[in-house]
Design a protein around this motif. Structure first.
Motif, PDB file in Angstrom:
ATOM      1  N   SER A   1      40.142   9.727  12.257  1.00 59.95           N
ATOM      2  CA  SER A   1      41.283  10.191  11.470  1.00 59.95           C
ATOM      3  C   SER A   1      42.471   9.236  11.603  1.00 59.95           C
ATOM      4  O   SER A   1      42.470   8.315  12.414  1.00 59.95           O
ATOM      5  CB  SER A   1      41.677  11.597  11.913  1.00 59.95           C
ATOM      6  OG  SER A   1      42.066  11.574  13.268  1.00 59.95           O
ATOM      7  N   GLN A   2      43.504   9.491  10.811  1.00 57.06           N
ATOM      8  CA  GLN A   2      44.724   8.666  10.852  1.00 57.06           C
ATOM      9  C   GLN A   2      45.399   8.740  12.217  1.00 57.06           C
ATOM     10  O   GLN A   2      45.882   7.746  12.722  1.00 57.06           O
ATOM     11  CB  GLN A   2      45.703   9.125   9.776  1.00 57.06           C
ATOM     12  CG  GLN A   2      45.255   8.853   8.367  1.00 57.06           C
ATOM     13  CD  GLN A   2      45.271   7.373   8.042  1.00 57.06           C
ATOM     14  OE1 GLN A   2      44.234   6.743   7.965  1.00 57.06           O
ATOM     15  NE2 GLN A   2      46.445   6.829   7.857  1.00 57.06           N
ATOM     16  N   ASP A   3      45.476   9.919  12.789  1.00 62.41           N
ATOM     17  CA  ASP A   3      46.067  10.124  14.106  1.00 62.41           C
ATOM     18  C   ASP A   3      44.954  10.546  15.055  1.00 62.41           C
ATOM     19  O   ASP A   3      44.140  11.402  14.717  1.00 62.41           O
ATOM     20  CB  ASP A   3      47.141  11.220  14.066  1.00 62.41           C
ATOM     21  CG  ASP A   3      48.356  10.821  13.240  1.00 62.41           C
ATOM     22  OD1 ASP A   3      48.535   9.623  12.961  1.00 62.41           O
ATOM     23  OD2 ASP A   3      49.130  11.725  12.873  1.00 62.41           O
TER      24      ASP A   3
ATOM     25  N   THR B   1      43.451  10.341  19.541  1.00 62.73           N
ATOM     26  CA  THR B   1      43.550   9.930  20.933  1.00 62.73           C
ATOM     27  C   THR B   1      42.154   9.544  21.394  1.00 62.73           C
ATOM     28  O   THR B   1      41.200  10.281  21.169  1.00 62.73           O
ATOM     29  CB  THR B   1      44.092  11.060  21.826  1.00 62.73           C
ATOM     30  OG1 THR B   1      45.422  11.385  21.390  1.00 62.73           O
ATOM     31  CG2 THR B   1      44.131  10.630  23.291  1.00 62.73           C
TER      32      THR B   1
ATOM     33  N   THR C   1      46.570   6.258  21.931  1.00 61.56           N
ATOM     34  CA  THR C   1      46.958   7.237  20.923  1.00 61.56           C
ATOM     35  C   THR C   1      47.471   6.501  19.702  1.00 61.56           C
ATOM     36  O   THR C   1      48.122   5.456  19.818  1.00 61.56           O
ATOM     37  CB  THR C   1      48.056   8.199  21.423  1.00 61.56           C
ATOM     38  OG1 THR C   1      49.255   7.454  21.668  1.00 61.56           O
ATOM     39  CG2 THR C   1      47.636   8.925  22.687  1.00 61.56           C
ATOM     40  N   VAL C   2      47.166   7.027  18.536  1.00 62.35           N
ATOM     41  CA  VAL C   2      47.743   6.541  17.289  1.00 62.35           C
ATOM     42  C   VAL C   2      48.306   7.766  16.593  1.00 62.35           C
ATOM     43  O   VAL C   2      47.593   8.736  16.351  1.00 62.35           O
ATOM     44  CB  VAL C   2      46.704   5.829  16.399  1.00 62.35           C
ATOM     45  CG1 VAL C   2      47.320   5.467  15.052  1.00 62.35           C
ATOM     46  CG2 VAL C   2      46.170   4.585  17.091  1.00 62.35           C
ATOM     47  N   SER C   3      49.609   7.710  16.335  1.00 58.78           N
ATOM     48  CA  SER C   3      50.280   8.836  15.691  1.00 58.78           C
ATOM     49  C   SER C   3      51.399   8.289  14.812  1.00 58.78           C
ATOM     50  O   SER C   3      52.244   7.516  15.297  1.00 58.78           O
ATOM     51  CB  SER C   3      50.849   9.779  16.743  1.00 58.78           C
ATOM     52  OG  SER C   3      51.517  10.857  16.118  1.00 58.78           O
ATOM     53  N   GLY C   4      51.383   8.668  13.540  1.00 57.39           N
ATOM     54  CA  GLY C   4      52.427   8.208  12.625  1.00 57.39           C
ATOM     55  C   GLY C   4      52.491   6.700  12.507  1.00 57.39           C
ATOM     56  O   GLY C   4      53.564   6.147  12.264  1.00 57.39           O
TER      57      GLY C   4
END
Length: 161
Positions: free
Chosen positions: A45-47, A49, A119-122
């Motif tokens: 997904s886009q965001d 862990t 982590t990738v978020s926003g």
């Protein structure tokens, strides 16, 4: 997120001593021994862990990749780059990008367990080693569109880990 059953490929060693009283799986460091969960959009997904415990007897040398989710030049991974240090990486526009690391927390210590989290978020990627924030950067990366999630080796378009 659901259940994502995987399989072992090759002849990994099961039940080796892990962190604390847990047990772990040992891979032979070649593409012939690894764990694999088939591709799932829910795992790409886009965001997200990505978290893993890793231990290696080598500090540098051939590529060490404890976990990856890749197809061709798309996806994310942990890697020993620069030599002697762990880093997190992603692909963008056909190129590999890393959150380069040279902090003490990311140094590879032979036969020592390291807790790694990406982590990738926003659009911001953060990498942690043993609970220490090791770096961050803006990342508009190319998501894995078809490759499996692999533990103990690099993704599908590359040779031995």
């Amino acid at each position: 997120m659901g259940r994502h059953d995987g399989v072992y490929v090759g002849a990994p060693t099961l039940g080796v001593p892990g962190v604390g009283t847990d047990t772990a799986v040992s891979f032979d460091g070649t593409q012939g021994s690894y764990g694999m969960a088939p591709f799932s959009p829910a795992l790409n997904s886009q965001d997200f862990t990505l978290e893993i415990w890793a231990r290696t007897p080598a500090v540098s040398g051939p590529t060490i990749c404890p976990a990856s989710s890749r197809s061709s030049t798309r996806g994310e991974w942990f890697y020993n780059y620069p030599a002697g240090y762990w880093s997190g990486g992603v692909s963008a526009s056909g190129n590999n990008y890393y959150v380069p690391s040279d902090s003490p927390g990311s140094a590879i210590i032979a036969n020592a367990w390291t807790h790694m989290v990406m982590t990738v978020s926003g659009g911001t990627m953060r990498v942690y080693f043993n609970g220490q924030n090791d770096g961050s950067g803006y990342v508009d990366f190319d998501r894995n569109l078809s490759g499996p999630f692999i533990v103990g080796a690099r993704g599908v378009s590359y040779n031995a880990s």
